[in-house]
Enzyme design. Sequence first.
Site, short mmCIF file in Angstrom:
data_model
loop_
_atom_site.label_atom_id
_atom_site.label_comp_id
_atom_site.label_asym_id
_atom_site.label_seq_id
_atom_site.Cartn_x
_atom_site.Cartn_y
_atom_site.Cartn_z
N HIS A 112 0.86 -1.20 0.00
CA HIS A 112 0.00 0.00 0.00
C HIS A 112 0.89 1.24 0.00
O HIS A 112 1.86 1.31 0.75
CB HIS A 112 -0.91 -0.02 1.23
CG HIS A 112 -1.86 1.13 1.25
ND1 HIS A 112 -2.98 1.16 0.44
CD2 HIS A 112 -1.83 2.31 1.92
CE1 HIS A 112 -3.62 2.31 0.64
NE2 HIS A 112 -2.94 3.02 1.52
N ASP A 144 -5.74 -8.96 6.44
CA ASP A 144 -6.76 -9.51 7.33
C ASP A 144 -8.14 -9.14 6.76
O ASP A 144 -8.24 -8.75 5.59
CB ASP A 144 -6.56 -9.04 8.79
CG ASP A 144 -6.79 -7.55 8.95
OD1 ASP A 144 -7.20 -6.87 7.97
OD2 ASP A 144 -6.57 -7.04 10.07
N VAL A 147 -9.73 -3.39 5.51
CA VAL A 147 -9.12 -2.76 4.34
C VAL A 147 -7.78 -2.14 4.76
O VAL A 147 -7.76 -1.23 5.59
CB VAL A 147 -10.04 -1.67 3.75
CG1 VAL A 147 -9.37 -0.96 2.58
CG2 VAL A 147 -11.36 -2.29 3.29
N GLU A 177 8.47 1.02 -3.12
CA GLU A 177 7.61 -0.17 -3.15
C GLU A 177 8.34 -1.33 -3.82
O GLU A 177 8.27 -2.48 -3.39
CB GLU A 177 6.31 0.12 -3.94
CG GLU A 177 5.38 1.09 -3.27
CD GLU A 177 4.06 1.24 -4.03
OE1 GLU A 177 3.51 0.23 -4.50
OE2 GLU A 177 3.58 2.38 -4.17
#
Length: 213
Positions: A112, A144, A147, A177
């Site tokens: 993310h 999980d 969000v 990333e």
Amino acid sequence: MTKSARRLGILLSGRGSNFWAIHESVQQGMLDAEIGCVISDKESAAGLALARNADYDALYLSPQGWDREAYDRRVVGELRNRNIALVCLAGFMRIITPYFVREFRHRILNIHPSLLPSFPGLDAQKKALDYGVKVTGCTVHFVDEGVDSGPIIVQAAVAVLMGDTVESLSARILQQEHILYSQAIGYALDGRCRVEGRRVLIANEAETDLSKT
Ligand code: GAR
């Protein structure tokens, strides 16, 4: 450990630059893993075309006409058929169902583009810029039922510069990333992540910090 224990399933919806960075880490011998399949919910995803051109087992699974759990049952079936050990969401723009999370508990990673828990959801880079934070970054976490809410494995910080636009900031975050995801995948495949409540404890973390090479 057999190779199938290191087999990745990549799920994507778009450009696929994180997928490609993982591919390159594997090719360059920096990540001991095998990409077992690439699955997309978007037929036109550039990442799917990249995967096909590189001869990966690349599947388009249309979500049309399937409810969310039924769709995830198909995805899980495809992953199981290929003995996928670890699922990597790489710009996969669907919220996966509790069924999927249960089937691959602590074996689904997501990347993310913010320092979670700040700015979950869509347009994280724009949200960070609009909010006026001085530092943002990216996060790889276990998925999980929520969000962008699962236990955090690794994060990298990126400074927000004075002249930044969403594009310039996103580009600098994306560079991080591309380093961070392979690092987190390595930790997970090596069995070095121990989840204790919200915390992920990583054995011998300093030894394989790719961001410091
Ligand atoms: C990446 O920036 C990733 O962090 C983000 O989508 C982009 C996908 O780029 N994911 C999310 O925002 C998930 N909430 P890519 O297709 O080039 O890897």
